[in-house]
Write a protein that holds these residues in place. Structure first.
Motif, PDB file in Angstrom:
ATOM      1  N   ILE A  45      -6.094  15.085 -43.013  1.00 19.17           N
ATOM      2  CA  ILE A  45      -6.202  13.634 -42.563  1.00 19.17           C
ATOM      3  C   ILE A  45      -5.870  13.318 -41.307  1.00 19.17           C
ATOM      4  CG2 ILE A  45      -4.729  11.257 -43.417  1.00 19.17           C
ATOM      5  CD1 ILE A  45      -4.426  12.398 -45.825  1.00 19.17           C
ATOM      6  N   GLY A  46      -5.148  13.752 -40.642  1.00 20.97           N
ATOM      7  CA  GLY A  46      -4.422  13.816 -39.199  1.00 20.97           C
ATOM      8  C   GLY A  46      -5.693  13.949 -38.500  1.00 20.97           C
ATOM      9  N   LEU A  47      -6.836  14.916 -38.268  1.00 18.73           N
ATOM     10  CA  LEU A  47      -7.951  15.040 -38.102  1.00 18.73           C
ATOM     11  C   LEU A  47      -9.417  13.565 -37.836  1.00 18.73           C
ATOM     12  CD1 LEU A  47      -8.672  17.365 -35.827  1.00 18.73           C
ATOM     13  CD2 LEU A  47      -9.643  18.478 -37.794  1.00 18.73           C
ATOM     14  N   CYS A  48      -9.239  13.757 -39.271  1.00 12.91           N
ATOM     15  CA  CYS A  48     -10.354  12.471 -39.646  1.00 12.91           C
ATOM     16  C   CYS A  48      -9.596  11.559 -39.037  1.00 12.91           C
ATOM     17  CB  CYS A  48     -10.156  12.381 -40.949  1.00 12.91           C
ATOM     18  SG  CYS A  48     -10.619  13.591 -42.502  1.00 12.91           S
ATOM     19  N   TYR A  96      -7.921  11.016 -36.341  1.00 12.42           N
ATOM     20  CA  TYR A  96      -8.386  11.307 -34.628  1.00 12.42           C
ATOM     21  C   TYR A  96      -9.633  11.025 -34.810  1.00 12.42           C
ATOM     22  CZ  TYR A  96      -9.202  13.822 -30.508  1.00 12.42           C
ATOM     23  OH  TYR A  96      -9.320  14.253 -29.370  1.00 12.42           O
ATOM     24  N   GLU A  97     -10.491  11.745 -35.598  1.00 11.06           N
ATOM     25  CA  GLU A  97     -11.737  10.981 -34.978  1.00 11.06           C
ATOM     26  C   GLU A  97     -12.773   9.541 -34.884  1.00 11.06           C
ATOM     27  OE1 GLU A  97     -14.231  13.162 -34.225  1.00 11.06           O
ATOM     28  OE2 GLU A  97     -12.716  14.758 -33.817  1.00 11.06           O
ATOM     29  N   LEU A  98     -11.309   8.885 -35.924  1.00 11.71           N
ATOM     30  CA  LEU A  98     -11.622   7.426 -35.919  1.00 11.71           C
ATOM     31  C   LEU A  98     -10.871   6.506 -34.919  1.00 11.71           C
ATOM     32  CD1 LEU A  98     -11.419   7.253 -39.989  1.00 11.71           C
ATOM     33  CD2 LEU A  98     -13.396   7.410 -38.517  1.00 11.71           C
ATOM     34  N   ASP A  99     -10.225   7.561 -34.237  1.00 13.43           N
ATOM     35  CA  ASP A  99      -9.378   6.513 -33.049  1.00 13.43           C
ATOM     36  C   ASP A  99      -8.494   5.953 -33.366  1.00 13.43           C
ATOM     37  OD1 ASP A  99     -11.362   8.483 -31.125  1.00 13.43           O
ATOM     38  OD2 ASP A  99     -12.309   6.063 -31.153  1.00 13.43           O
ATOM     39  N   ASP A 100      -8.184   6.999 -34.755  1.00 15.50           N
ATOM     40  CA  ASP A 100      -6.446   5.766 -35.132  1.00 15.50           C
ATOM     41  C   ASP A 100      -5.174   6.921 -34.117  1.00 15.50           C
ATOM     42  OD1 ASP A 100      -4.814   4.435 -36.085  1.00 15.50           O
ATOM     43  OD2 ASP A 100      -5.448   4.725 -37.883  1.00 15.50           O
ATOM     44  N   TYR A 101      -5.092   7.293 -33.556  1.00 10.40           N
ATOM     45  CA  TYR A 101      -4.178   7.801 -32.942  1.00 10.40           C
ATOM     46  C   TYR A 101      -2.516   7.702 -33.795  1.00 10.40           C
ATOM     47  CZ  TYR A 101      -7.860   8.058 -29.807  1.00 10.40           C
ATOM     48  OH  TYR A 101      -9.263   8.801 -29.790  1.00 10.40           O
ATOM     49  N   ASP A 102      -2.234   6.529 -34.179  1.00 15.69           N
ATOM     50  CA  ASP A 102      -0.750   6.053 -34.179  1.00 15.69           C
ATOM     51  C   ASP A 102      -0.608   6.711 -36.100  1.00 15.69           C
ATOM     52  OD1 ASP A 102       0.270   4.897 -31.815  1.00 15.69           O
ATOM     53  OD2 ASP A 102      -0.482   3.519 -32.788  1.00 15.69           O
ATOM     54  N   ALA A 103      -1.850   6.151 -36.522  1.00 18.58           N
ATOM     55  CA  ALA A 103      -1.702   7.174 -37.957  1.00 18.58           C
ATOM     56  C   ALA A 103      -2.365   8.548 -37.871  1.00 18.58           C
ATOM     57  CB  ALA A 103      -3.342   6.389 -38.558  1.00 18.58           C
ATOM     58  N   CYS A 108      -3.951  13.551 -29.548  1.00 18.42           N
ATOM     59  CA  CYS A 108      -3.787  12.027 -29.806  1.00 18.42           C
ATOM     60  C   CYS A 108      -2.865  11.506 -28.568  1.00 18.42           C
ATOM     61  CB  CYS A 108      -2.789  12.522 -31.578  1.00 18.42           C
ATOM     62  SG  CYS A 108      -4.079  12.455 -32.682  1.00 18.42           S
ATOM     63  N   HIS A 109      -1.968  12.812 -28.528  1.00 18.12           N
ATOM     64  CA  HIS A 109      -0.765  12.149 -27.114  1.00 18.12           C
ATOM     65  C   HIS A 109      -1.505  11.739 -25.395  1.00 18.12           C
ATOM     66  CE1 HIS A 109       2.831  11.574 -29.481  1.00 18.12           C
ATOM     67  NE2 HIS A 109       3.395  12.820 -29.833  1.00 18.12           N
ATOM     68  N   PHE A 110      -2.926  12.725 -25.962  1.00 13.60           N
ATOM     69  CA  PHE A 110      -3.077  12.617 -24.702  1.00 13.60           C
ATOM     70  C   PHE A 110      -4.000  11.058 -24.315  1.00 13.60           C
ATOM     71  CE2 PHE A 110      -7.564  12.991 -21.452  1.00 13.60           C
ATOM     72  CZ  PHE A 110      -6.504  14.286 -20.922  1.00 13.60           C
ATOM     73  N   MET A 111      -4.998  10.745 -25.334  1.00 15.96           N
ATOM     74  CA  MET A 111      -5.426   9.661 -25.674  1.00 15.96           C
ATOM     75  C   MET A 111      -5.143   8.764 -25.564  1.00 15.96           C
ATOM     76  SD  MET A 111      -8.142  11.152 -25.823  1.00 15.96           S
ATOM     77  CE  MET A 111      -9.417   9.406 -26.478  1.00 15.96           C
ATOM     78  N   ARG A 112      -3.753   8.711 -26.303  1.00 15.52           N
ATOM     79  CA  ARG A 112      -2.744   7.500 -26.122  1.00 15.52           C
ATOM     80  C   ARG A 112      -2.118   7.472 -24.814  1.00 15.52           C
ATOM     81  NH1 ARG A 112       1.135   6.875 -31.142  1.00 15.52           N
ATOM     82  NH2 ARG A 112       2.293   5.913 -29.292  1.00 15.52           N
ATOM     83  N   ASP A 113      -2.099   7.842 -23.690  1.00 14.63           N
ATOM     84  CA  ASP A 113      -2.243   8.285 -22.423  1.00 14.63           C
ATOM     85  C   ASP A 113      -0.692   8.180 -22.015  1.00 14.63           C
ATOM     86  OD1 ASP A 113      -4.677   7.444 -21.491  1.00 14.63           O
ATOM     87  OD2 ASP A 113      -4.066   5.683 -21.147  1.00 14.63           O
ATOM     88  N   ALA A 173      -0.073  14.779 -38.519  1.00 18.83           N
ATOM     89  CA  ALA A 173       0.200  15.584 -38.183  1.00 18.83           C
ATOM     90  C   ALA A 173       1.581  15.945 -37.974  1.00 18.83           C
ATOM     91  CB  ALA A 173      -0.659  15.978 -36.846  1.00 18.83           C
ATOM     92  N   GLY A 174       1.838  15.008 -37.942  1.00 17.52           N
ATOM     93  CA  GLY A 174       3.349  15.450 -38.060  1.00 17.52           C
ATOM     94  C   GLY A 174       4.136  15.543 -39.253  1.00 17.52           C
ATOM     95  N   LYS A 175       3.365  14.795 -40.180  1.00 13.53           N
ATOM     96  CA  LYS A 175       3.902  15.432 -41.551  1.00 13.53           C
ATOM     97  C   LYS A 175       3.659  16.778 -41.702  1.00 13.53           C
ATOM     98  CE  LYS A 175       2.447  11.705 -43.969  1.00 13.53           C
ATOM     99  NZ  LYS A 175       1.993  11.226 -45.086  1.00 13.53           N
ATOM    100  N   SER A 176       2.054  17.530 -41.112  1.00 13.48           N
ATOM    101  CA  SER A 176       1.526  18.108 -41.760  1.00 13.48           C
ATOM    102  C   SER A 176       2.679  19.813 -40.606  1.00 13.48           C
ATOM    103  CB  SER A 176       0.496  18.350 -40.820  1.00 13.48           C
ATOM    104  OG  SER A 176       0.426  19.752 -41.001  1.00 13.48           O
ATOM    105  N   LEU A 177       2.879  19.341 -40.230  1.00 15.90           N
ATOM    106  CA  LEU A 177       3.487  20.020 -39.327  1.00 15.90           C
ATOM    107  C   LEU A 177       5.123  20.406 -39.980  1.00 15.90           C
ATOM    108  CD1 LEU A 177       4.050  22.543 -36.808  1.00 15.90           C
ATOM    109  CD2 LEU A 177       5.071  19.939 -35.374  1.00 15.90           C
TER     110      LEU A 177
END
Length: 116
Positions: free
Chosen positions: A29-32, A34-41, A73-78, A46-50
């Protein structure tokens, strides 16, 4: 978007395999997202997965995938400090489990080094 909805539906299933598989679904879900540019979600998933992988003895490879996704994700959010922390953790984990004589030729380690 369909893939994200599909994985979200699977996560709600109550099957015997649930915890490690649930971790994988959170990652997917996190990867999907990410591909949709929804980095917060994506960071949330990804945090839940980890967390599920850590609690249920997921493999080092799975943990590394989560740290990589979190770093991207963090990189894309600067958020470069957070990204660097995630990428460094990923690389450190990989280095622990690859013999030193093979580290220079291991593709995942090469990618991990290039992220940093």
């Amino acid at each position: 978007m369909e893939a994200s909805e599909y994985f979200a539906h699977l996560d709600q299933c109550d099957e015997p395999w649930k915890e490690i598989s649930r971790s994988t679904h959170f990652y997917d879900i996190g990867l999907c997202l990410y591909e949709l540019d929804d980095y917060d979600a994506a960071i949330n998933e990804a945090g839940k997965s980890l967390q599920h992988y850590i609690e249920n003895y997921g493999s080092v490879y799975e943990n590394c995938c989560c740290y990589s996704l979190l770093g991207r994700c963090h990189f894309m959010r600067d958020e470069y400090d957070e990204a660097l922390t995630c990428f460094q953790t990923e690389l450190d984990l990989r280095l622990q489990f690859v013999p030193s004589e093979k580290q220079d030729s291991d593709e995942d380690i090469k990618i991990g080094r290039s992220n940093i």
